[in-house]
Design an enzyme around this catalytic site. Structure first.
Site, short mmCIF file in Angstrom:
data_model
loop_
_atom_site.label_atom_id
_atom_site.label_comp_id
_atom_site.label_asym_id
_atom_site.label_seq_id
_atom_site.Cartn_x
_atom_site.Cartn_y
_atom_site.Cartn_z
N GLU A 229 0.88 -1.17 0.00
CA GLU A 229 0.00 0.00 0.00
C GLU A 229 0.91 1.21 0.00
O GLU A 229 1.56 1.53 0.99
CB GLU A 229 -0.90 -0.03 1.23
CG GLU A 229 -2.09 0.92 1.13
CD GLU A 229 -1.80 2.27 1.74
OE1 GLU A 229 -1.50 3.21 0.97
OE2 GLU A 229 -1.88 2.39 2.96
N CYS A 263 -1.92 8.93 3.08
CA CYS A 263 -1.58 8.48 1.73
C CYS A 263 -2.73 8.68 0.76
O CYS A 263 -2.53 8.98 -0.42
CB CYS A 263 -1.14 7.02 1.75
SG CYS A 263 -2.32 5.93 2.56
#
Length: 457
Positions: A229, A263
């Site tokens: 990720e 993020c």
């Protein structure tokens, strides 16, 4: 023994240290983890959940300790830190309530004489490398899902939040979780590199795309799976049919939450030209009314960035935009506050595609805003990035949302004030934002070996 020092980003003073784990220690710990996995993986999901519940109870009893240390070590305001912890408690509760269902055998075909089914078996020993921006949350997403799936976990927290990582490890020792099922090691990227070179079965990583690429190469050499990720530069699209008053708070939260250090944050805002001026005006009013201050103050909305290096990077990205003609609507400067890593919450317009705030991931309280004329132009601009983690669509028209959601190249999308980051929803990206998914049923199954069994009835 070598130490890794933890720094308070609000004043850049040392707050503690942890001992860096040596290569010899890591080799021994991996062996212990492999041995522990044999017993842990042999337990039923229900039996493993009993130990996870014990661990959860310890975390809840020490919520204040976790909140205060997370706030102090990474700069998140205490109010925000508590809200974040509560959210990840909800995630963990969802795992506890739904893991048996997610990991139960799946019947593929059944006749009078035979049954074909899928069973989900643990992969083994997991090397888990997590970031600093959500130190407890990433432990939940990577550590707890893996444990419930039957894997043992060796986790390396970020060097910026090693004290939080150690607190989590210390609290786990007070639970019923068997010895060596969860192990924490400490250090920077060199320690992570040593870990992934050992006899492990899965790499789980959350962090930068550059490091993810290196780890993915290592996984390929070892011929093991990797769950990545990585970075993101999510676009938000404001269409002309939307009620601006209804969405402006959502835009703010999706960009400036966690001091802008998420993020999947909304990092580029695209606004239809007919709504551009009003959106900019309302966001400016909202942003300039927020409190930038010490993380320990409950009134603080935006705290310091996690490190001096990171602080300088964000400043350089904004300076590049200004030098290339960006207009500063608000912010755009470092703040002189207790020698901390404080950067003013910033809104920029007159954005050009050669600016770093457009081309790079900006991990800080900075929002570039660009107008668009047509639906097609909005989609083209939103997809004009190497990343594909999240996306935000602001429209009251269901058809517009449906059409845009099919065309945007991302792992997740949401409309107006909704969020796709929920425990039942798989989380991850496309393009350079990663591989695989955390969370939900799909997240559990990513962490397992899929075996097909055909047997007589």
């Amino acid at each position: 023994m070598a130490k890794i020092v933890s720094i308070d980003p609000s004043n850049n003073k040392e707050i503690g240290s942890t001992t860096i784990t040596t290569e010899k220690e890591i080799i021994t710990l991996v062996q212990k983890s492999k041995k522990a996995q044999l017993g842990w993986g042999a337990l039923s999901v229900k039996e493993r959940i009993k130990h996870i519940k014990s661990m959860f109870d310890v975390f809840k009893a020490n919520e204040d300790k976790l909140v205060n240390l997370i706030s102090k070590e990474m700069g998140k305001g205490v109010t925000s830190a508590r809200g974040s912890l509560d959210f990840y408690f909800e995630n963990l509760q969802w795992y506890i309530d739904n893991a048996e269902r997610c990991l139960q055998d799946e019947i593929l075909n059944e006749t009078k004489s035979e049954i074909s089914k899928i069973v989900f078996e643990p992969k083994g020993v997991v090397a888990s490398i997590i970031p600093w921006n959500y130190p407890f949350g990433m432990f939940v997403w990577q550590g707890c899902q893996n444990l419930i799936a039957g894997n043992t976990v060796i986790m390396k927290p970020s060097e910026f939040t090693s004290l939080t990582g150690k607190l989590i490890a210390d609290l786990i020792e007070k639970s019923s979780l068997p010895k060596d099922v969860f192990i924490t090691i400490y250090g920077d990227g060199k320690v992570g590199e040593i870990l992934v070179n050992q006899d492990i079965d899965l790499i789980c990583f959350t962090g930068s795309t550059a490091v993810g690429q290196l780890l993915y190469k290592k996984a390929a050499e070892k011929f093991i799976p990797a769950l990545m990720e990585l970075g993101g530069s999510a676009a938000g699209i404001v269409f002309d049919d939307v009620d601006v008053d209804h969405i402006v708070d959502s835009i703010y939260e999706n960009r400036f939450l966690n001091n802008g250090q998420s993020c999947d944050a909304l990092k580029r805002l695209l606004v239809h030209e007919s709504k551009f001026d009003i959106v900019v005006e309302k966001l400016k009013k909202l942003v300039t009314g927020k409190v930038v201050g010490k993380p320990s103050d409950t009134k603080t909305d935006i705290g310091p960035l996690v490190s001096k290096r990171h602080f300088e990077l964000v400043a350089s990205q904004v300076d590049d935009a200004i030098n290339k003609g960006a207009k500063v609507i608000c912010g755009g400067k470092k703040l002189n506050l207790d020698n901390g890593n404080y950067y003013e919450p910033t809104i920029l317009t007159n954005i050009k595609k050669d600016m770093r705030v457009w081309n790079e991931e900006v991990f800080g309280p900075v929002l570039p805003i660009m107008p668009f004329k047509t639906f097609e132009q909005a989609i083209e601009l939103a997809n004009d990035t190497r990343y594909g983690l999240g996306g935000y669509i602001f429209t009251s028209n269901k058809n517009t949302f449906e059409k845009a959601s099919r065309l945007l190249k991302t792992g997740g999308l949401c409309q107006n004030n909704l969020s796709y980051v929920q425990p039942q929803n798989p989380f991850g990206g496309t393009k350079m934002s990663g591989l695989g998914r955390n969370n939900g049923k799909h997240g559990f199954q990513e962490l397992c070996n899929l075996k097909v069994i055909t047997c007589e009835k």
